[in-house]
Design a protein around this motif. Structure first.
Motif, short mmCIF file in Angstrom:
data_model
loop_
_atom_site.label_atom_id
_atom_site.label_comp_id
_atom_site.label_asym_id
_atom_site.label_seq_id
_atom_site.Cartn_x
_atom_site.Cartn_y
_atom_site.Cartn_z
N ILE A 56 0.84 -1.20 0.00
CA ILE A 56 0.00 0.00 0.00
C ILE A 56 0.87 1.25 0.00
O ILE A 56 0.62 2.20 -0.75
CB ILE A 56 -0.98 0.00 1.20
CG1 ILE A 56 -2.02 -1.10 1.02
CG2 ILE A 56 -1.63 1.37 1.37
CD1 ILE A 56 -2.85 -1.38 2.27
N GLU A 57 1.93 1.24 0.81
CA GLU A 57 2.84 2.38 0.87
C GLU A 57 3.46 2.66 -0.50
O GLU A 57 3.50 3.80 -0.97
CB GLU A 57 3.92 2.12 1.90
CG GLU A 57 4.90 3.26 2.07
CD GLU A 57 5.97 2.94 3.11
OE1 GLU A 57 7.13 3.29 2.86
OE2 GLU A 57 5.64 2.33 4.15
N GLN A 59 2.27 1.72 -3.39
CA GLN A 59 1.21 2.15 -4.31
C GLN A 59 0.85 3.62 -4.10
O GLN A 59 0.64 4.36 -5.05
CB GLN A 59 -0.04 1.28 -4.15
CG GLN A 59 -1.22 1.73 -4.96
CD GLN A 59 -0.92 1.88 -6.44
OE1 GLN A 59 -0.14 1.10 -6.98
NE2 GLN A 59 -1.52 2.84 -7.09
N LEU A 60 0.78 4.05 -2.85
CA LEU A 60 0.46 5.46 -2.59
C LEU A 60 1.55 6.38 -3.12
O LEU A 60 1.26 7.45 -3.65
CB LEU A 60 0.22 5.67 -1.09
CG LEU A 60 -1.04 5.04 -0.54
CD1 LEU A 60 -1.09 5.18 0.98
CD2 LEU A 60 -2.29 5.62 -1.19
N SER A 63 1.00 6.46 -6.80
CA SER A 63 -0.16 7.30 -7.13
C SER A 63 0.20 8.78 -7.11
O SER A 63 -0.31 9.56 -7.90
CB SER A 63 -1.31 7.05 -6.14
OG SER A 63 -1.81 5.75 -6.28
N ASP A 77 -4.65 1.09 -4.62
CA ASP A 77 -4.61 1.20 -3.16
C ASP A 77 -5.93 0.76 -2.55
O ASP A 77 -5.94 0.16 -1.47
CB ASP A 77 -4.17 2.60 -2.68
CG ASP A 77 -4.89 3.73 -3.34
OD1 ASP A 77 -4.94 3.77 -4.58
OD2 ASP A 77 -5.41 4.59 -2.60
#
Length: 95
Positions: A56-57, A59-60, A63, A77
């Motif tokens: 997630i980290e 992916q953020l 993004s 995410d």
């Protein structure tokens, strides 16, 4: 192409279109693999949660580099958060 790094992962990212059915199949396989490893006690829930949080980290961060967001489809995410919730449901209850 950009490079994203965190403590666990270093990946090169491009401004490519969403992966479509191939990416969806890959995501389902990885989620199934995580659940299978949990069921066989080859991975603890805490380790699985940390793996997904790391993803997630990354992916953020990815993004934040993207100039165009896909419209009308869930973002990666959001999909990763759903996997995190799925793993957390199976988390053993502590006495």
């Amino acid at each position: 192409m950009s490079k994203i790094e965190n403590d666990n992962v270093s990946v090169r990212v491009s401004e490519a279109l969403p992966p479509g059915p191939h990416g969806e199949a890959a995501l389902l396989l990885v989620e199934s693999l995580i659940h299978g490893l949990l069921a066989r006690s080859a991975l603890t829930h805490e380790e699985a949660i940390e793996i997904v949080r790391s993803a997630i980290e990354v992916q953020l961060e990815h993004s934040a580099l993207r100039t165009v967001e896909p419209v009308g489809q869930p973002t990666a995410d959001h999909l990763l958060m759903a996997i995190l919730e799925s793993i957390s449901i199976d988390l053993p209850q502590r006495p």
